[in-house]
Design a protein around this motif. Structure first.
Motif, PDB file in Angstrom:
ATOM      1  N   LYS A  93     -12.429   2.851   4.986  1.00  0.00           N
ATOM      2  CA  LYS A  93     -12.913   2.652   3.084  1.00  0.00           C
ATOM      3  C   LYS A  93     -13.884   4.099   3.075  1.00  0.00           C
TER       4      LYS A  93
ATOM      5  N   CYS B 170      -8.273   4.375   1.102  1.00  0.00           N
ATOM      6  CA  CYS B 170      -8.928   4.349   2.544  1.00  0.00           C
ATOM      7  C   CYS B 170      -8.457   5.990   3.565  1.00  0.00           C
TER       8      CYS B 170
ATOM      9  N   GLU C 191      -7.983   0.132  -3.485  1.00  0.00           N
ATOM     10  CA  GLU C 191      -9.150   0.421  -2.343  1.00  0.00           C
ATOM     11  C   GLU C 191      -8.595   2.297  -1.475  1.00  0.00           C
TER      12      GLU C 191
ATOM     13  N   CYS D 114     -13.053   4.606  -1.101  1.00  0.00           N
ATOM     14  CA  CYS D 114     -14.079   4.119  -2.349  1.00  0.00           C
ATOM     15  C   CYS D 114     -12.804   3.167  -2.676  1.00  0.00           C
ATOM     16  N   GLU D 115     -13.583   2.150  -4.307  1.00  0.00           N
ATOM     17  CA  GLU D 115     -12.415   0.717  -4.290  1.00  0.00           C
ATOM     18  C   GLU D 115     -13.197   1.066  -6.271  1.00  0.00           C
TER      19      GLU D 115
ATOM     20  N   TYR E 209       0.599  -1.119  -0.393  1.00  0.00           N
ATOM     21  CA  TYR E 209       0.433   0.197  -0.309  1.00  0.00           C
ATOM     22  C   TYR E 209       0.982   1.111  -0.519  1.00  0.00           C
TER      23      TYR E 209
END
Length: 449
Positions: free
Chosen positions: A368, A363, A361, A370-371, A328
């Motif tokens: 969260k 976050c 995603e 949006c994805e 990430y």
């Protein structure tokens, strides 16, 4: 034989000599400076143009030869059977549909090539005058002056170009409108533009607005001004009639529910939308069911955004093989901006380049936001653009999680960041990590002006 010399009156002779001296002092080697002097001094004028409505009209002493050389219309007027060709120097030729100051500015350009247009509103009016009277040199000069109109004036300029069908000018103006929409719809000229201009703006797929409600509010203000101009009663019914056609371009399905409710409360006294329409729109926003929308309203769900407006912030990296790094990217921004998407590194293995299959995603600490997936949102240029930009708050930490599928064993996306702080224009991105497996080489942001 002696030459005969006639004696003249002493005072008359002195006056003539003085006038000649004055004219010589004004005369220069520059042709246009001399012509401008002829206009400003009315020297040897042979026609009078009276400009403006009768009560506020103003006479201008001009020269048929200069006007005919500059304008095809004046050439025809002074070299034909028209009555203007037979008039004496002081018999006024009326031009009632122009302002005296615009005519004077036009003549200063025609006679002396003085492009002292002042501002873009004056230049646009001069462009209109030049178009009507076929003064090509002035038309080209004002068009050049209006090359990049200011946001507060562009609505007026666009209206003039629309009326006179200047397609290139319209493209230039629309570029400004798209980039500086908030300034345009709040400018004093917005409320008086033509219906065609309003339709062009609302029909654009790309505008710099943070919420569609701002367009709806601007449309209502335009409608109210139109009703007042036409002398009708300022009622909700009349305003609705004025805006009924462009209202179909408003993308209600992209609105924020809270802002739409606020709009309804603001306009409750006028009732621009009926109670039934407001309820149908609110239910559509709540349930995301566009079948509930009122008849003939737009079902378009696309945000009015283009990557041309975005700021791409590159993240300089070096690549290594290391599968222990987190998958990430954690970052924060120095200003309130919209997050648009990101760009992947150039993925490759030992044999070929490839596009990764991945989901992602966005976050925050609260969860969260949006994805999306690369299968749906992927682009040949290796970037992922969100369906709808999301507002980020400065100094808040955000994470982009990336999950890859079917990644070849010998491929790599590991990155070591060269710097923890990356500044681009007015945005500084602070990275919380020194390395990542997310494989993100650029973040894409957008800020509404």
């Amino acid at each position: 034989m002696e030459p005969i010399i006639k004696e003249s009156n002493s005072s008359t002779s002195q006056t003539s000599q003085s006038q000649i001296k004055n004219d010589r002092r004004e005369h220069t080697a520059d042709f246009f400076s001399n012509c401008l002097h002829f206009y400003e001094s009315s020297w040897m004028y042979d026609c009078t143009i009276r400009v403006g409505a009768l009560q506020g009209s103003q006479p201008f002493k001009c020269h048929k030869l200069i006007l005919s050389a500059a304008s095809g219309i004046f050439y025809t007027m002074f070299n034909s059977q028209f009555k203007e060709a037979q008039l004496g120097p002081d018999d006024a030729i009326l031009i009632e549909d122009a302002l005296p100051e615009i005519f004077n500015a036009a003549m200063r350009f025609v006679y002396g090539r003085k492009a002292d247009f002042g501002d873009e509103i004056t230049a646009a009016r001069l462009y209109q005058f030049a178009h009507k009277w076929q003064i090509q040199s002035l038309l080209e000069a004002t068009d050049l002056f209006l090359r990049e109109p200011l946001p507060e004036n562009v609505a007026f300029v666009y209206d003039v170009f629309k009326l006179l069908r200047n397609e290139e000018g319209l493209k230039r103006c629309m570029k400004v409108i798209k980039m500086k929409t908030p300034y345009v719809i709040k400018s004093p000229y917005w409320e008086n533009v033509s219906l065609e201009t309003v339709m062009d703006v609302l029909g654009s797929n790309t505008l710099s607005i943070s919420n569609e409600c701002s367009l709806l509010e601007a449309l209502v203000l335009w409608g109210m001004s139109r009703v007042k101009t036409q002398g009708g009663p300022l009622s909700g019914e009349e305003v609705r009639k004025a805006i009924d056609e462009p209202l179909k371009w408003i993308r209600f399905l992209t609105m924020d529910q809270e802002k739409f409710t606020s709009f309804c409360l603001k306009c409750s006294s006028l009732e621009i939308l009926t109670a039934k329409e407001s309820m149908q729109i609110f239910m559509s926003l709540s349930t995301k069911n566009d079948t509930l929308l009122p008849e003939k309203f737009s079902h378009n769900r696309d945000w009015r955004f283009s990557l041309d407006m975005a700021t791409w912030v590159p993240l300089p990296t070096s690549l290594e093989n290391d599968y222990d790094a987190p998958c990430y990217l954690e970052f924060s921004v120095s200003a309130d901006v919209f997050f648009v998407g990101f760009r992947f590194l150039d993925f490759h293995d030992s044999n070929y380049h490839f596009k990764p299959d991945a989901s992602f995603e966005l976050c925050s600490e609260s969860g969260k936001i949006c994805e999306g997936t690369t299968k749906k949102d992927f682009d040949p240029n290796l970037y992922c653009c969100l369906v709808k930009p999301h507002a980020l708050v400065k100094d808040v930490k955000y994470k982009i999680f990336v999950h890859y599928y079917n990644l070849p064993e010998d491929s790599y996306s590991f990155q070591v960041f060269v710097s923890q702080f990356v500044t681009d224009e007015n945005i500084t991105v602070s990275l919380s990590q020194t390395c990542s497996m997310a494989g993100i080489c650029s973040l894409i942001f957008w800020s509404v002006p």
